[in-house]
Design an enzyme around this catalytic site. Structure first.
Site, PDB file in Angstrom:
ATOM      1  N   TYR A 194     -27.470 -15.392  39.638  1.00  0.00           N
ATOM      2  CA  TYR A 194     -26.800 -16.602  39.162  1.00  0.00           C
ATOM      3  C   TYR A 194     -27.493 -17.819  39.751  1.00  0.00           C
ATOM      4  O   TYR A 194     -28.372 -17.709  40.621  1.00  0.00           O
ATOM      5  CB  TYR A 194     -25.303 -16.595  39.493  1.00  0.00           C
ATOM      6  CG  TYR A 194     -24.940 -16.640  40.949  1.00  0.00           C
ATOM      7  CD1 TYR A 194     -24.576 -17.832  41.561  1.00  0.00           C
ATOM      8  CD2 TYR A 194     -24.919 -15.481  41.718  1.00  0.00           C
ATOM      9  CE1 TYR A 194     -24.214 -17.878  42.899  1.00  0.00           C
ATOM     10  CE2 TYR A 194     -24.557 -15.512  43.061  1.00  0.00           C
ATOM     11  CZ  TYR A 194     -24.216 -16.713  43.639  1.00  0.00           C
ATOM     12  OH  TYR A 194     -23.864 -16.749  44.968  1.00  0.00           O
ATOM     13  N   THR A 253     -31.505 -20.667  43.074  1.00  0.00           N
ATOM     14  CA  THR A 253     -31.358 -19.306  42.559  1.00  0.00           C
ATOM     15  C   THR A 253     -30.554 -18.471  43.542  1.00  0.00           C
ATOM     16  O   THR A 253     -30.583 -18.693  44.749  1.00  0.00           O
ATOM     17  CB  THR A 253     -32.726 -18.643  42.344  1.00  0.00           C
ATOM     18  OG1 THR A 253     -33.348 -18.419  43.620  1.00  0.00           O
ATOM     19  CG2 THR A 253     -33.643 -19.500  41.486  1.00  0.00           C
ATOM     20  N   GLU A 254     -29.859 -17.468  43.014  1.00  0.00           N
ATOM     21  CA  GLU A 254     -29.145 -16.509  43.846  1.00  0.00           C
ATOM     22  C   GLU A 254     -29.365 -15.108  43.263  1.00  0.00           C
ATOM     23  O   GLU A 254     -28.819 -14.756  42.228  1.00  0.00           O
ATOM     24  CB  GLU A 254     -27.653 -16.826  43.904  1.00  0.00           C
ATOM     25  CG  GLU A 254     -27.296 -18.125  44.604  1.00  0.00           C
ATOM     26  CD  GLU A 254     -27.490 -18.088  46.121  1.00  0.00           C
ATOM     27  OE1 GLU A 254     -27.771 -16.993  46.661  1.00  0.00           O
ATOM     28  OE2 GLU A 254     -27.356 -19.145  46.756  1.00  0.00           O
ATOM     29  N   VAL A 255     -30.202 -14.350  43.951  1.00  0.00           N
ATOM     30  CA  VAL A 255     -30.475 -12.963  43.582  1.00  0.00           C
ATOM     31  C   VAL A 255     -29.530 -12.064  44.382  1.00  0.00           C
ATOM     32  O   VAL A 255     -29.174 -12.386  45.518  1.00  0.00           O
ATOM     33  CB  VAL A 255     -31.953 -12.619  43.894  1.00  0.00           C
ATOM     34  CG1 VAL A 255     -32.219 -11.130  43.825  1.00  0.00           C
ATOM     35  CG2 VAL A 255     -32.875 -13.362  42.940  1.00  0.00           C
TER      36      VAL A 255
END
Length: 306
Positions: A205, A273-275
């Protein structure tokens, strides 16, 4: 009553003092090598890029040189792009994704952009797999004037000295299971606050800026990343990490007020970004590729629309 219900250091409801911070620091240990896993990968890049030291962190644990990588064909008529990784040192794919972008894509995009990549802002955090720096300060809540974080302050000084306008700033992060098992409990203990266990989203997300959400930019990034990895679905309340969705896979934060990295740059297009590396649907390589896709998706959007 001790903080043992939620964290092993501190007294419930009381903020940490220097003694508690020292106890926390004594628990940290080096678990991987910044020199081997980051700096050694910058050496080959010197053939095609300018690799520039912009500062050095000096802690009791050691000295850590900080580097940016810039394309050589610098042109004041081109848009300038900043990519940051490792603001939280434990978020591995942020660091390795920034390096992979340099290794595979930056030369191509350097024909159309001025590119600055700071692949690892928090090398001590990288080595100890930590969110905070040795002073128990979170760099990604510290991007403001008179910052208590050397990591944040050093980058801000460097960017300010360039005296340029950034078109985009993409900051590479991860959300991990340890956010709930370690880092949020530690935060609650340090600040003498209540720890709320958030749902960890299973998937990728983005975090945009409430003051400048650039929704179409975020959408374009999500669409490209979705070709590489899965996008996090909302929880049963229709939220991600306790925040209402602005669109699929995107939430917005008050980035300047919170002292987040993308908040300091003043860029027209910003995203974090969020992995999610702990998902059973991904591996380390997939996480790195998702970070690269986020960068290229954002840059392609700018090329097509600006």
């Amino acid at each position: 009553m001790k903080q043992s219900d939620t964290y092993s250091i501190g007294i419930l409801g009381s903020k940490w003092g220097e003694e508690e911070k020292k106890r926390w620091l004594l628990r940290q240990e080096v678990r991987r090598s910044y020199k081997k896993e980051v700096l050694s990968k910058l050496e080959p890049l010197k053939e095609g890029f300018d690799v520039e030291q912009y500062g050095e962190l000096s802690y009791d644990a050691g000295k850590y040189p900080l580097f940016v990588v810039k394309n050589r064909k610098w042109d004041s008529n081109k848009a300038t792009i900043l990519v940051t990784g490792g603001v939280h040192g434990y978020e591995t794919s942020g660091v390795q994704g920034a390096i992979r972008f340099l290794e595979t894509k930056a030369e191509l995009y350097g024909k159309q952009f001025n590119i600055i990549v700071a692949p690892c802002l928090s090398p001590w955090g990288y080595e100890t797999i930590n969110r905070w720096n040795p002073n128990a300060v979170d760099p990604n809540r510290s991007f403001y004037e008179d910052s208590p974080s050397e990591e944040a302050a050093t980058l801000m000084r460097y960017i300010a000295a360039l005296e340029l306008k950034l078109t985009a700033h993409i900051d590479l992060h991860e959300t991990t299971d340890t956010d709930n098992s370690e880092f949020r409990p530690a935060l609650a203990a340090r600040d003498g606050s209540v720890h709320n266990n958030w749902n960890i989203p299973d998937g990728f997300y983005l975090v945009g800026d409430t003051e400048n959400p650039v929704d179409e930019f975020q959408k374009a990034v999500i669409e490209v990343v979705a070709q590489v990895t899965h996008i996090a679905p909302p929880d049963e309340e229709g939220k991600l990490i306790g925040v209402e969705l602005s669109q699929e896979g995107v939430v917005n934060y008050a980035t300047k007020a919170l002292g987040l990295c993308i908040g300091f740059s003043g860029a027209a297009f910003t995203t974090t970004t969020e992995v999610y590396p702990d998902s059973p649907l991904v591996d380390d390589e997939n996480c790195i590729l998702a970070q690269v896709a986020a960068i290229t998706g954002g840059l392609d959007f700018i090329l097509e629309t600006v």
